[in-house]
Each structure stands twice: as C-alpha cells, then as structure tokens.
Write a protein that holds these residues in place. Structure first.
Motif, PDB file in Angstrom:
ATOM      1  N   UNK A  85       0.484  -1.524   0.038  1.00 12.43           N
ATOM      2  CA  UNK A  85       0.110  -0.168   0.246  1.00 12.43           C
ATOM      3  C   UNK A  85       0.853   1.132   0.764  1.00 12.43           C
ATOM      4  N   UNK A  86       0.357   2.018  -1.385  1.00 16.05           N
ATOM      5  CA  UNK A  86       0.879   3.696  -0.560  1.00 16.05           C
ATOM      6  C   UNK A  86       0.348   4.596  -0.871  1.00 16.05           C
ATOM      7  N   UNK A  87       0.728   5.794  -0.707  1.00 16.93           N
ATOM      8  CA  UNK A  87      -0.339   7.267  -1.294  1.00 16.93           C
ATOM      9  C   UNK A  87       1.114   8.483  -1.632  1.00 16.93           C
ATOM     10  N   UNK A  88      -0.330   9.242  -2.725  1.00 14.92           N
ATOM     11  CA  UNK A  88       0.576  10.002  -2.900  1.00 14.92           C
ATOM     12  C   UNK A  88      -0.597  11.174  -2.660  1.00 14.92           C
ATOM     13  N   UNK A  89       0.132  12.190  -1.749  1.00 14.92           N
ATOM     14  CA  UNK A  89      -0.589  12.646  -1.143  1.00 14.92           C
ATOM     15  C   UNK A  89      -0.745  13.927  -2.063  1.00 14.92           C
ATOM     16  N   UNK A  90       0.124  14.588  -3.095  1.00 15.93           N
ATOM     17  CA  UNK A  90      -0.530  15.771  -4.060  1.00 15.93           C
ATOM     18  C   UNK A  90      -1.108  15.142  -4.571  1.00 15.93           C
ATOM     19  N   UNK A  91      -1.609  13.923  -4.989  1.00 12.78           N
ATOM     20  CA  UNK A  91      -2.658  13.718  -6.372  1.00 12.78           C
ATOM     21  C   UNK A  91      -3.664  13.242  -5.625  1.00 12.78           C
ATOM     22  N   UNK A  92      -3.952  13.026  -3.964  1.00  4.93           N
ATOM     23  CA  UNK A  92      -5.404  13.294  -3.024  1.00  4.93           C
ATOM     24  C   UNK A  92      -5.193  11.140  -3.428  1.00  4.93           C
ATOM     25  N   UNK A  93      -4.173  10.748  -3.897  1.00  4.07           N
ATOM     26  CA  UNK A  93      -4.627   8.638  -4.360  1.00  4.07           C
ATOM     27  C   UNK A  93      -3.743   7.598  -2.942  1.00  4.07           C
ATOM     28  N   UNK A  94      -4.340   6.635  -2.945  1.00  2.00           N
ATOM     29  CA  UNK A  94      -3.871   5.691  -2.819  1.00  2.00           C
ATOM     30  C   UNK A  94      -3.999   4.392  -2.663  1.00  2.00           C
ATOM     31  N   UNK A  95      -2.348   4.096  -2.851  1.00  2.04           N
ATOM     32  CA  UNK A  95      -2.524   2.661  -4.224  1.00  2.04           C
ATOM     33  C   UNK A  95      -3.042   1.022  -3.411  1.00  2.04           C
ATOM     34  N   UNK A  96      -2.520   0.514  -4.234  1.00  2.00           N
ATOM     35  CA  UNK A  96      -2.723  -0.704  -3.596  1.00  2.00           C
ATOM     36  C   UNK A  96      -1.823  -2.098  -4.571  1.00  2.00           C
ATOM     37  N   UNK A  97      -0.463  -2.364  -4.589  1.00  2.00           N
ATOM     38  CA  UNK A  97       0.164  -3.248  -5.722  1.00  2.00           C
ATOM     39  C   UNK A  97      -0.122  -4.659  -4.762  1.00  2.00           C
ATOM     40  N   UNK A  98      -0.482  -5.286  -6.181  1.00  2.76           N
ATOM     41  CA  UNK A  98      -0.743  -6.499  -5.496  1.00  2.76           C
ATOM     42  C   UNK A  98       0.008  -7.510  -6.796  1.00  2.76           C
TER      43      UNK A  98
END
Length: 119
Positions: free
Chosen positions: A71-84
């Motif tokens: 799990x990771x987040x990009x605060x500038x893009x207001x987006x959270x990711x889940x790499x599976x």
C-alpha cells in the motif's frame, strides 16, 4: 462528504499483478489523523482488512497478503494505491477503499472494484 473512487480491478491469472487506485474528491490527505485502507469482500464472506497506511506512512497488512501486496499514497494526487503481486485465486474479491479519521467517528468508503484471479 468526501468521495472515494476505486479503479484498476480486472481479471488476471494466478501469479499475475494488478495495481488498484483510490482517488479522493478533496484534499483530505493532508489531515494528520487520516488513515487510508484497502479492504476486500469475497462472495459469502465478511469484509476483511487488507492493508492500511497512515499520514506518516506507517503501514499494516493482513497476514495473508504480507510480502505480496504494497500500500502506498500520493498526497499531492489525493490517491492511495494497492500494488498486488503474486496474486492467488483466493485474492478474488471486491476491493474497497476506506478513509477514517482517528479519534473521531468519521469514516467513508468507496464503491469497490472487482478483482478476479483465475487458476
């Protein structure tokens, strides 16, 4: 009310990879007490925690996905990711994005994105 929109779900073969994204409708990622998470619900089962990440990037994972999901987040893009990675048929579920503020009752969910892993 903040809206969360997931994307990236797909049909993939076992051993494959997917990256899920969850975009928020406003700049809530700057809030220090915000905890973002991914949950999943398989047919006939209860919704379960997959991973969470805090404002200062502390992460937590379910035992079943440790070493495979990130799990990771990009605060500038207001987006959270889940790499599976190394996906298994038992990872098949609807994956939901969640945002909650610690020390409050505030919590919101996305509508989910389907991940199907074929054997």
């Amino acid at each position: 009310q903040v809206q969360l929109v997931e994307s990236g779900g797909d049909l993939v073969q076992a051993g494959g990879s997917l990256r899920l994204s969850c975009a928020a409708s406003s700049s809530i990622f700057i809030i220090n007490t915000l905890v973002l998470g991914w949950y999943r619900q398989a047919p006939g089962k209860q919704r379960e925690l997959v991973a969470t990440i805090t404002r200062d990037d502390n992460t937590n994972y379910a035992d079943s996905v440790k070493g495979r999901f990130t799990i990771s987040r990009d605060n500038a893009k207001n987006t959270v990711y889940l790499q599976m990675n190394s996906l298994k048929p038992e990872d098949t579920a609807v994956y939901y994005c969640n945002a909650k503020l610690r020390f409050t009752d505030y919590e919101t969910w996305g509508r989910g994105t389907q991940v199907t892993v074929s054997s």
